[in-house]
Design a protein around this motif. Structure first.
Motif, short mmCIF file in Angstrom:
data_model
loop_
_atom_site.label_atom_id
_atom_site.label_comp_id
_atom_site.label_asym_id
_atom_site.label_seq_id
_atom_site.Cartn_x
_atom_site.Cartn_y
_atom_site.Cartn_z
N ARG B 180 39.00 42.66 52.55
CA ARG B 180 38.46 43.71 51.66
C ARG B 180 37.34 44.45 52.40
O ARG B 180 36.52 43.85 53.07
CB ARG B 180 37.91 43.06 50.39
N ARG B 181 37.40 45.76 52.26
CA ARG B 181 36.32 46.59 52.82
C ARG B 181 35.96 47.60 51.74
O ARG B 181 36.78 48.44 51.39
CB ARG B 181 36.79 47.29 54.08
N GLY B 182 34.79 47.47 51.20
CA GLY B 182 34.39 48.32 50.08
C GLY B 182 35.32 48.07 48.90
O GLY B 182 35.55 46.93 48.49
N ALA B 183 35.93 49.16 48.40
CA ALA B 183 36.78 49.01 47.22
C ALA B 183 38.22 48.71 47.60
O ALA B 183 39.02 48.30 46.76
CB ALA B 183 36.73 50.30 46.39
N GLU B 184 38.54 48.90 48.86
CA GLU B 184 39.95 48.73 49.27
C GLU B 184 40.20 47.34 49.83
O GLU B 184 39.32 46.76 50.47
CB GLU B 184 40.30 49.76 50.33
N SER B 185 41.39 46.85 49.59
CA SER B 185 41.74 45.56 50.18
C SER B 185 43.21 45.53 50.58
O SER B 185 44.03 46.31 50.07
CB SER B 185 41.43 44.42 49.20
#
Lengths: 291, 346
Positions: B180-185
């Protein structure tokens, strides 16, 4: 090359000492003991001495292959350590240590590369010297397949490739056939004609006696005697034996010769020439040193 | 530099018998990796074959070439010095030419190994390793969420891989690895029945990555078999993998051959080669991270390990290049001194 500084000797050796480590404790054993020698430009020195007397070590030091422990060597006034001095020296070692994987031409070109000759000059001189020493037909042949005599000829070419002013030849005639001897003589004459200085080591006095200006006798790492060949050999005095070989002499002439010899207190015993006995010379010099 | 002498050194280091041994070894390996009794897929088989070929070639050629490089010094002492030692060339030039010849022979043999390694139908593109990050070694995914780690990804990273082990309390375990990076995964699921690797793509953008590993099904216990997360960049054609390994090989051999040559000025060739190898092999095969990162050739077997896992290895790091060059220069300085004084000052 032959760019002599007329004031400076061609070779000046002062107090030259060399030692090698020997045995388990690497104790130093001296091989050369303060050798002194001066050669004029264009001079031809014959170097003789029994096995183990230090001839090859002396020549290797003069050639810059080994560094001496003490003493100095100057070539035409320049220190041996300098590149300029080394470029003026041509050396034929005693055991033909050339790369057996290479052909004759490639070996000479490699020698030229070590002598810093330009590439074109290397090729040209390699071709010239192969022709000169009679190895043009074997230019591509690997040295591993060369006979001893062929290797000596190649060594001669390698030593003279860059036209050195000081030529050091260690046992140059070992293994040479009659044709090789002739090539050797011609090459030496040519080198002398252009003013090169020569030191030739040999066990065969006939190689040197008639050609060299002076003869040096090495014994136990020292130059025990140095002088004109006839002077040195004259020191043998009464012990000298000369066999005269006469061709076409009549009995009357022989008889007259014998009578004359007898009147001089001599005896004519044989009909073949025997070369002066080096062994006898060494023995006498040793005895004189001990005394 | 004496180019003709360097050519002679290269010829002495790669004589026909050395070439024959290496060619025979390559043939034997090519034959042994034709089929896979384990039923591995083409990519895995390719990766293993490539690793085996390079590992065998590296060890075999290193031993042969180290001995050949040490023999160059011996040849100089025994023979060449009398023929060429009086010429107006510094011993440093002789040492440099000898080493360069030996190294060029090694590089040429390495190119041959790369050609043999890649002489088969091209496999799929392989992701290139761009770095590694440490993880807690004790993490275990038993039931639900068991591993969460926040890592700083290299700029070039496109995916991350974990190596997982399995305690067979059941026949399998189904795991899910998410990044996961920020809101995206991005997530990937794998059914495991043996030790294996799981790789997940990274979400686009920059910033820290949060990794989570969970077991979704199956009773087997899953644990982290390696306490490192391996980052991968964009994929490169499979054929380039051998070129990257060759870079590591050339760097490793540069220092090894200089060392063997320097030792050869003082020791018999066999002892000199054995001594050089005994210094090099711990650096090549050792697991110590700092040592592997700094020692000349330290990245070689890490690169081969990556190749075996079906990835493209990272190119040699700047530190490895610098350390190899430094050791090579030091060894050549010692060799020049050894060539100068071998007959007079021992």
């Amino acid at each position: 090359m032959a760019r002599h500084d007329s004031q400076a000797p061609a070779l000046e050796v002062r107090g030259l000492m060399q030692a090698f480590p020997r045995g388990f404790w690497l104790r130093e054993e001296r091989v050369l003991h303060g050798v002194e020698l001066t050669l004029a430009p264009g001079e031809f020195l014959g170097l003789v001495g029994p096995n183990g007397s230090g001839k090859s070590t002396f020549l290797r030091v003069l050639a810059g292959v080994d560094r001496p422990r003490a003493g100095s060597v100057r070539v035409h006034g320049e220190e041996l350590a300098s590149r300029a001095a080394r470029a003026r020296i041509g050396f034929l070692p005693d055991d033909s240590p050339y790369p057996p994987e290479l052909g004759a031409r490639a070996t000479l070109e490699l020698c030229g590369a070590f002598q810093r000759l330009p590439r074109a000059q290397r090729r040209e001189r390699a071709e010239h010297w192969l022709e000169r020493v009679g190895l043009a037909h074997a230019a591509q042949l690997e040295l591993a397949k060369f006979s001893r005599g062929m290797l000596r000829r190649l060594g001669l070419a390698a030593a003279l490739l860059h036209e050195p002013d000081l030529i050091l030849l260690d046992e140059p005639t070992a293994g040479l056939d009659a044709q090789g001897f002739e090539v050797f003589r011609q090459v030496l004459d040519q080198a002398r004609a252009r003013g090169a200085t020569l030191i030739v080591s040999s066990h065969l006095l006939t190689d040197l006696q008639q050609r060299c200006d002076r003869l040096a006798v090495m014994l136990d790492g020292r130059i025990a005697a140095l002088g004109a060949p006839l002077e040195l050999l004259g020191e043998l005095g009464a012990q000298a034996r000369v066999d005269l070989v006469l061709e076409g002499a009549s009995e009357a002439q022989l008889s007259a010769l014998q009578t004359h010899a007898s009147s001089l207190g001599l005896t004519v015993r044989g009909v073949e020439f025997s070369q002066p006995n080096l062994l006898e010379l060494y023995r006498q010099l040793r005895a004189r040193e001990r005394a | 530099m004496i180019a003709a002498f360097a050519r002679l050194a290269a010829r002495r280091c790669a004589p026909p018998r050395t070439l024959a041994i290496l060619a025979l070894s390559a043939l034997a390996l090519a034959w042994s990796t034709r089929s896979s009794p384990l039923g591995l897929d083409l990519g895995a088989r390719d990766a293993l074959a490539r690793r085996e070929l390079w590992s065998t070639f590296t060890l075999l050629s290193a031993a042969l070439l180290a001995h050949a490089a040490a023999s160059l010094s011996y040849d100089w002492r025994r023979r060449d010095a009398d023929a060429f030692g009086g010429a107006p060339r510094a011993r440093a030039a002789v040492a440099l030419a000898s080493w360069l010849g030996a190294w060029c022979a090694a590089c040429a043999l390495g190119v041959a190994a790369a050609l043999v390694s890649e002489a088969r139908p091209a496999g799929p593109s392989l992701a290139r390793e761009v770095g590694r990050s440490a993880l807690a070694a004790s993490a275990l995914a038993q039931d639900e969420l068991r591993l969460r780690a926040e890592l700083s990804a290299p700029r070039a990273a496109r995916s991350v891989e974990l190596e997982l082990g399995l305690v067979p309390t059941d026949v399998f375990a189904e795991v899910e690895l998410c990044a996961r990076r920020g809101a995206e995964s991005r997530c990937v699921g794998r059914r495991l029945s043996a030790r294996s690797t799981v790789r997940v793509e990274l979400p686009p953008g920059e910033g820290r990555i949060e990794l989570t590993l969970r077991r979704r099904a199956g009773g087997a216990l899953v644990f982290l078999a390696r306490d490192q997360a391996v980052w991968f960049g964009s994929a490169i054609p499979a054929r380039w993998v051998s070129a990257l390994v060759w870079l590591h090989y050339a760097l490793a051999l540069a220092a090894l051959l200089a060392l063997a040559f320097a030792l050869g000025t003082r020791l018999p060739p066999v002892l000199a080669a054995a001594s050089a190898l005994s210094l090099a092999l711990p650096a090549w095969l050792g697991e110590h991270e700092l040592w592997s990162a700094l020692a000349p050739g330290g990245g070689l077997f890490a690169a081969l390990e990556a190749v075996g896992r079906g990835a493209a290895p990272a190119p040699p790091s700047a530190e490895q290049c610098v350390s190899s060059l430094a050791l090579t220069a030091l060894a050549l300085a010692l060799a020049a001194r050894g060539l100068e004084s071998w007959r007079t000052t021992r």
